[in-house]
Design a protein around this motif. Structure first.
Motif, PDB file in Angstrom:
ATOM      1  N   CYS A  86       0.857  -1.188   0.000  1.00  0.00           N
ATOM      2  CA  CYS A  86       0.000   0.000   0.000  1.00  0.00           C
ATOM      3  C   CYS A  86       0.893   1.237   0.000  1.00  0.00           C
ATOM      4  N   SER A  88       0.130   4.246  -0.663  1.00  0.00           N
ATOM      5  CA  SER A  88      -0.504   5.521  -0.321  1.00  0.00           C
ATOM      6  C   SER A  88      -0.452   5.827   1.159  1.00  0.00           C
ATOM      7  N   MET A  89       0.122   4.920   1.963  1.00  0.00           N
ATOM      8  CA  MET A  89       0.159   5.150   3.407  1.00  0.00           C
ATOM      9  C   MET A  89       1.060   6.328   3.737  1.00  0.00           C
ATOM     10  N   SER A  90       0.587   7.115   4.668  1.00  0.00           N
ATOM     11  CA  SER A  90       1.389   8.257   5.113  1.00  0.00           C
ATOM     12  C   SER A  90       2.286   7.820   6.252  1.00  0.00           C
ATOM     13  N   CYS A 324     -13.210  -0.756   2.312  1.00  0.00           N
ATOM     14  CA  CYS A 324     -12.120   0.121   2.765  1.00  0.00           C
ATOM     15  C   CYS A 324     -10.837  -0.042   1.963  1.00  0.00           C
ATOM     16  N   ARG A 327      -9.744   4.536  -0.458  1.00  0.00           N
ATOM     17  CA  ARG A 327      -9.383   5.492   0.591  1.00  0.00           C
ATOM     18  C   ARG A 327     -10.572   6.307   1.086  1.00  0.00           C
ATOM     19  N   LYS A 330     -12.421   4.506   3.576  1.00  0.00           N
ATOM     20  CA  LYS A 330     -11.720   4.490   4.868  1.00  0.00           C
ATOM     21  C   LYS A 330     -12.123   5.706   5.684  1.00  0.00           C
ATOM     22  N   GLU A 331     -12.116   6.869   5.048  1.00  0.00           N
ATOM     23  CA  GLU A 331     -12.484   8.091   5.745  1.00  0.00           C
ATOM     24  C   GLU A 331     -13.932   8.025   6.222  1.00  0.00           C
ATOM     25  N   ILE A 367      -4.480   5.583   6.891  1.00  0.00           N
ATOM     26  CA  ILE A 367      -4.734   7.011   6.701  1.00  0.00           C
ATOM     27  C   ILE A 367      -4.558   7.741   8.036  1.00  0.00           C
ATOM     28  N   GLU A 369      -6.356   9.975   9.560  1.00  0.00           N
ATOM     29  CA  GLU A 369      -7.569  10.019  10.374  1.00  0.00           C
ATOM     30  C   GLU A 369      -7.794   8.704  11.111  1.00  0.00           C
TER      31      GLU A 369
END
Length: 452
Positions: A86, A88-90, A324, A327, A330-331, A367, A369
């Motif tokens: 993944c 896109s993970m921060s 999920c 993204r 997920k939010e 994410i 959040e």
């Protein structure tokens, strides 16, 4: 570098895992829970001021290099497959090799070759009892007394459907059922939906024929029927039909998603379970995931997760996880308040859902959040508990989620140390699976960095 000692918090009372999420809460997370069977709380006091923990972490991190290991294809009855990393993970770049687990189309919690997949709709052995109840319920209405002749008679419910229909007779009988769905009699509609449900239960060619004959648009209005049994048969028939791949697109294009969500909100216990399973099946098509989320499916799924039966909770967990992978969903899941019940399920060892809940938490941890909500709702102590007492697979998910929480947060590392996380992580780095060892060593490395 900030030391772990400096990362301690000056809060006199820690929030319970089950405490409410408050927008006005202090910026520093509050975590706490009742004393449990572990020595975690005692250890947290000892290790927070004992430099020996750093030495232990150092020795664990210097052990032999990680040997890759593929996860098995099942976690209890929620069967999972590896997904690509993944990106896109921060989180830190070195976490980019972390793979997340997906519910596969062919080997999920649901049996895609047997349908009626919540497993609570097998009524063939008790049909006579159900028929008597239905007759009693319908005795007060002249409309309900309208006879169901021929194939739609209740007396032929368990015989003609279950294999005695020849291929030449199938299409006429399907037409009879679809015509029955247009009847003004709820009894006839109910019987027709039940027949279609059973016809679509096991054989893909039957599912294809029913859809080609117009069964999908004929079933959808019945999802709003005031008769609970008719509604249940209709949503389960659509669920069974959706197991044939081409029908997923047909069901979506017919506008069924909003009606299925209506059943998810208003139906019986079984109807809600099968509505969730239907959405899970439709979400196998990537384009449907955002559509399902946009139509408002996530809040009632979270409600099912909180208030449903064990079967309903499992269906909700699987459906949420599938949704999920997008993204935006997920939010939506975090906003809908899913983190609190997920953390609660992590603590319910022995209920068969802790691992599934950790899989969904791991997905939400991708994410910012999600990471904030997990910490705020007491996720760190719950996950430390899981590292100690969960199954091997559960420990993998727990340490993966903790790694997400702590990779870029010195504050969360301090919380992890306060909760006595170092000893179980050291133990996992020595005795866990290859994947668990690797993740535990990486997490211990971050903790060591914070002490330098």
């Amino acid at each position: 570098m900030v030391s772990l000692e400096d990362s301690h918090f000056n809060s006199s009372h820690l929030r319970s895992v089950y405490g409410p999420h408050s927008q006005s809460a202090p910026s520093l997370p509050k975590i706490g829970r009742e004393k449990c069977r572990s020595m975690r709380m005692i250890r947290s006091t000892l290790y927070s001021n004992d430099d020996k923990c750093c030495n232990v972490a150092n020795s664990a991190a210097e052990e032999s290099e990680f040997v890759s290991e593929n996860l098995t294809d099942s976690v209890v009855d929620l069967c999972l497959r590896e997904l690509p990393s993944c990106t896109s993970m921060s989180v830190r770049p070195e976490l980019a090799d972390d793979s997340f687990l997906d519910v596969s189309q062919s080997s999920s919690d649901f049996s895609f070759c047997s349908s009626d997949i919540s497993g609570e709709l097998q009524r063939l052995a008790t049909l006579r009892v159900e028929e008597n109840i239905l007759k009693s319920e319908n005795s007060v209405s002249e409309t309900e007394l309208e006879p169901c002749l021929g194939f739609l008679q209740h007396e032929s419910f368990s015989t003609e459907i279950t294999g005695s229909i020849s291929s030449e007779d199938l299409q006429p009988k399907v037409k009879i059922c679809i015509d029955g769905l247009q009847s003004p009699s709820v009894t006839v509609k109910r019987s027709a939906a039940a027949k279609l449900r059973l016809l679509a239960k096991n054989r893909s060619e039957y599912r294809a024929l029913i859809a080609e004959s117009g069964g999908v648009p004929a079933l959808i209005p019945l999802l709003h029927c005031s008769d609970p049994s008719a509604q249940e048969h209709a949503v389960t028939a659509l669920l069974n039909l959706s197991l044939y791949h081409d029908n997923k697109i047909l069901i979506t294009n017919a506008g069924a998603i909003k009606s299925i969500i209506y059943v998810l909100k208003t139906g019986t216990v079984t109807s809600k379970q099968n509505a969730a399973a239907s959405l899970m099946s439709l979400a196998m098509i990537d384009d449907n995931k955002l559509s399902i989320g946009a139509c408002g499916a996530i809040p009632p799924l979270v409600s099912l997760l909180m208030n449903g039966s064990n079967r309903g909770k499992k269906d909700a967990l699987a459906t949420l996880y599938k949704l999920c992978s997008a993204r935006l969903n997920k939010e939506r899941t975090v906003v809908a308040g899913a983190v609190k019940p997920l953390v609660a399920l992590v603590l319910e060892q022995g209920a068969g859902m802790a691992e599934k809940a950790m899989v969904v938490l791991c997905s939400l941890g991708a994410i910012p959040e999600g990471r904030s909500a997990i910490v705020e709702e007491g996720g760190i102590p719950a996950l430390v508990e899981a590292v100690e007492y969960s199954s091997e697979k559960g420990k993998e998910f727990a340490v993966m989620t903790l790694l997400q929480l702590c990779a870029d947060s010195v504050r969360n590392r301090g919380l992890l140390v306060r909760e006595g996380g170092i000893p179980p992580l050291v133990a996992l780095s020595q005795t866990g699976t290859a994947r668990s060892k690797h993740k535990a060593k990486k997490l211990l490395g971050y903790l060591r960095e914070s002490r330098q």
